[in-house]
Design a protein around this motif. Structure first.
Motif, PDB file in Angstrom:
ATOM      1  N   LYS A 149       0.739  -1.193  -0.018  1.00  0.00           N
ATOM      2  CA  LYS A 149       0.195  -0.036   0.079  1.00  0.00           C
ATOM      3  C   LYS A 149       0.901   1.159   0.068  1.00  0.00           C
ATOM      4  O   LYS A 149       1.904   1.320   0.845  1.00  0.00           O
ATOM      5  CB  LYS A 149      -0.993  -0.087   1.364  1.00  0.00           C
ATOM      6  N   VAL A 160       0.266   2.291  10.187  1.00  0.00           N
ATOM      7  CA  VAL A 160       1.059   1.112  10.851  1.00  0.00           C
ATOM      8  C   VAL A 160       0.619   0.723  12.286  1.00  0.00           C
ATOM      9  O   VAL A 160       0.063  -0.105  12.774  1.00  0.00           O
ATOM     10  CB  VAL A 160       2.511   1.458  10.785  1.00  0.00           C
ATOM     11  N   HIS A 163      -3.197  -0.653  12.167  1.00  0.00           N
ATOM     12  CA  HIS A 163      -3.030  -2.189  12.113  1.00  0.00           C
ATOM     13  C   HIS A 163      -2.684  -2.909  13.214  1.00  0.00           C
ATOM     14  O   HIS A 163      -3.390  -3.807  13.638  1.00  0.00           O
ATOM     15  CB  HIS A 163      -2.245  -2.545  10.927  1.00  0.00           C
ATOM     16  N   ARG A 167      -5.330  -5.458  15.426  1.00  0.00           N
ATOM     17  CA  ARG A 167      -4.870  -6.678  15.612  1.00  0.00           C
ATOM     18  C   ARG A 167      -4.717  -6.935  17.089  1.00  0.00           C
ATOM     19  O   ARG A 167      -5.037  -8.295  17.615  1.00  0.00           O
ATOM     20  CB  ARG A 167      -3.484  -7.086  14.826  1.00  0.00           C
ATOM     21  N   PRO A 174      -5.028  -7.786   8.506  1.00  0.00           N
ATOM     22  CA  PRO A 174      -3.793  -8.099   7.857  1.00  0.00           C
ATOM     23  C   PRO A 174      -2.677  -7.560   8.631  1.00  0.00           C
ATOM     24  O   PRO A 174      -2.691  -6.418   8.926  1.00  0.00           O
ATOM     25  CB  PRO A 174      -3.921  -7.684   6.569  1.00  0.00           C
ATOM     26  N   VAL A 176       1.248  -6.273   9.568  1.00  0.00           N
ATOM     27  CA  VAL A 176       2.200  -5.470   8.776  1.00  0.00           C
ATOM     28  C   VAL A 176       3.492  -6.083   8.716  1.00  0.00           C
ATOM     29  O   VAL A 176       3.996  -6.410   9.709  1.00  0.00           O
ATOM     30  CB  VAL A 176       2.402  -3.958   9.342  1.00  0.00           C
ATOM     31  N   ARG A 177       4.123  -6.490   7.338  1.00  0.00           N
ATOM     32  CA  ARG A 177       5.240  -7.112   7.380  1.00  0.00           C
ATOM     33  C   ARG A 177       6.265  -5.993   7.370  1.00  0.00           C
ATOM     34  O   ARG A 177       7.542  -6.645   7.816  1.00  0.00           O
ATOM     35  CB  ARG A 177       5.270  -8.023   5.969  1.00  0.00           C
ATOM     36  N   TRP A 179       7.574  -1.421   6.520  1.00  0.00           N
ATOM     37  CA  TRP A 179       6.879  -0.094   6.003  1.00  0.00           C
ATOM     38  C   TRP A 179       8.327   0.758   5.904  1.00  0.00           C
ATOM     39  O   TRP A 179       9.263   0.695   6.340  1.00  0.00           O
ATOM     40  CB  TRP A 179       5.935   0.336   6.859  1.00  0.00           C
ATOM     41  N   LEU A 185       3.917   0.447   2.477  1.00  0.00           N
ATOM     42  CA  LEU A 185       3.374  -0.419   3.829  1.00  0.00           C
ATOM     43  C   LEU A 185       3.304  -1.975   2.927  1.00  0.00           C
ATOM     44  O   LEU A 185       2.640  -1.985   2.099  1.00  0.00           O
ATOM     45  CB  LEU A 185       2.042   0.015   4.245  1.00  0.00           C
ATOM     46  N   LEU A 187       1.792  -5.533   3.524  1.00  0.00           N
ATOM     47  CA  LEU A 187       0.922  -6.350   4.134  1.00  0.00           C
ATOM     48  C   LEU A 187       0.552  -7.629   3.842  1.00  0.00           C
ATOM     49  O   LEU A 187       0.826  -8.033   2.797  1.00  0.00           O
ATOM     50  CB  LEU A 187      -0.503  -5.556   3.935  1.00  0.00           C
ATOM     51  N   ASP A 188       0.564  -8.636   5.026  1.00  0.00           N
ATOM     52  CA  ASP A 188      -0.070  -9.892   4.495  1.00  0.00           C
ATOM     53  C   ASP A 188      -1.281  -9.835   3.884  1.00  0.00           C
ATOM     54  O   ASP A 188      -1.978  -8.979   3.990  1.00  0.00           O
ATOM     55  CB  ASP A 188      -0.298 -10.649   5.746  1.00  0.00           C
ATOM     56  N   ILE A 291     -10.131  -5.064   5.424  1.00  0.00           N
ATOM     57  CA  ILE A 291      -8.912  -4.592   5.004  1.00  0.00           C
ATOM     58  C   ILE A 291      -9.000  -3.046   4.910  1.00  0.00           C
ATOM     59  O   ILE A 291     -10.280  -2.474   5.501  1.00  0.00           O
ATOM     60  CB  ILE A 291      -8.680  -5.050   3.683  1.00  0.00           C
TER      61      ILE A 291
END
Length: 405
Positions: A149, A160, A163, A167, A174, A176-177, A179, A185, A187-188, A291
């Motif tokens: 994104k 971030v 999210h 969660r 999803p 955040v993997r 950023w 960003l 995301l899964d 999402i």
């Protein structure tokens, strides 16, 4: 396109096309406006050029130009600045999203993914774009696909944090993997199937949405949600008056909406900010993914109900015209089940006058989209819905054919 010039403020679609033509040095007849939406205190208008005009300027035939009258500050101009009036840029050089061009057509997304141990195997695909706001890219990888994104750099840390907070509160957002401060960003993927493609029952889906809203309300986000669509009401009415014949009727609808919104709102809670069926993923009818939570924050709870309602009505009308699929767990076409969803939602949430007024604003926005796309029939249906939603009494159904089963 790096000069600064003075120009009159655009008031109509014709003025916007003229400004774009002057900025790009092409005839006005070569400009094809295809989108227009509010941004900041102004708007952003998208247009293509005829192949002949694009070729004459040494541009690709599929070039897209944007006229932005928001006057929102940017770190660096990427096109022509019309001093104090507007800016013009060629996609993907969006000055609000400086990471978009490097991510979509450079190696910024691949570099960020590689730092996370993810190997990109092909060029990113742009699957969603709202000029000046955000973009979504799907990047093919060795393990399938990764989602990137692009947001304004000033918003990345908040996105971030949102999210992470949702969660942590148990919402199916999803992960955040990674950023970058430039506004990227990673995301899964969301779990489950998109609700627009899944099987569901209208009552059960609404129950799941209500549960989701209650869980969202308990998350202590500290910032406001996306600006209420109520603030776009004057813009919608002004644009609709240019496209539809009955200005007096539009003003009457606007006055009734404003009257309802003058009442005190319910206390703010955490909301999604742009909740609709397209934001949901399902497994066996249960919500397994949520999402686009970059719009989340503190706001009026009725905002999410109104967004969901307006989108359901607009989706039903589009599905009916296009003959597309819709979720269901019994016989019937997709349009019928989405109509049932909208009818049940209005019956459930429409008792609140402010929610009805906010729904009317959303329907005006959808009517503007239909009118701008050259579909006056659908625009008229959506305007009828807005008028009924804006009525002082809760009259169900919202529109003929949208009766709750």
């Amino acid at each position: 396109m790096d000069a600064t010039a003075a120009a009159p403020v655009p008031a109509t679609a014709g003025d916007e096309a003229t400004l774009l033509a002057e900025a790009l040095d092409v005839p006005v007849s070569a400009v094809r406006v295809f989108s227009r939406e509010p941004l900041g205190a102004g708007s952003v208008t998208g247009a293509t050029l005829t192949p002949e005009a694009a070729s004459a300027q040494g541009l690709p035939a599929d070039s897209v130009a944007y006229l932005d009258t928001s006057l929102l500050p940017v770190v660096r101009e990427t096109g022509l600045a019309l001093d104090g009036v507007a800016r013009v840029w060629l996609h993907p050089a969006d000055p609000h999203l400086p990471a978009l061009a490097p991510a979509a057509f450079g190696d910024a997304a691949a570099v960020l993914l590689s730092r996370l141990g993810i190997a990109a195997t092909a060029t990113p695909e742009l699957v969603g774009y709202r000029p000046g706001r955000r973009a979504v890219l799907r990047v093919p990888t060795e393990g399938g696909s990764s989602w990137v994104k692009v947001v304004r750099p000033s918003r990345i840390e908040r996105v971030v944090t949102a999210h992470d907070a949702l969660r942590a509160g148990g919402l199916p957002v999803p992960a955040v993997r990674g950023w970058s401060p430039e506004g990227l960003l990673v995301l899964d993927a969301a779990t489950g199937a998109p609700a627009t493609e899944a099987t569901w029952h209208p009552v059960h889906l609404l129950d799941a949405v209500d549960d989701l809203r209650r869980r969202l309300a308990r998350i202590p986000l500290a910032w406001p949600a996306r600006t209420s669509l109520a603030q776009r009401l004057p813009w919608y009415l002004c644009r609709l008056e240019l496209l539809l014949p009955d200005a007096e009727r539009l003003r009457g609808i606007g006055a009734r909406i404003a009257q309802s919104l003058a009442s005190a709102p319910t206390p703010p809670a955490t909301i999604h900010g742009d909740l609709h069926i397209g934001q949901l993923f399902l497994v066996d009818g249960a919500v397994s993914g949520l999402i686009d939570v970059d719009t989340a924050g503190r706001g009026e709870p009725g905002e999410d109900a109104a967004a969901f309602l307006g989108h359901a009505v607009a989706s039903a009308l589009l599905t009916e015209r296009r003959g597309g699929p819709g979720g269901q767990d019994g016989p019937g076409d997709g349009s019928a089940v989405v109509r049932a969803l909208a009818g049940l939602a209005f019956e459930r949430w429409g008792a609140d006058a402010r929610t009805r007024a906010l729904t009317a604003v959303h329907l005006l926005g959808h009517a503007l989209g239909a009118a701008s796309a050259g579909d006056p029939g659908r625009a008229a249906q959506l305007l009828d819905g807005a008028e009924r939603a804006a009525a002082p009494d809760h009259k169900s159904p919202l529109m003929p054919g949208f009766e709750a089963p």
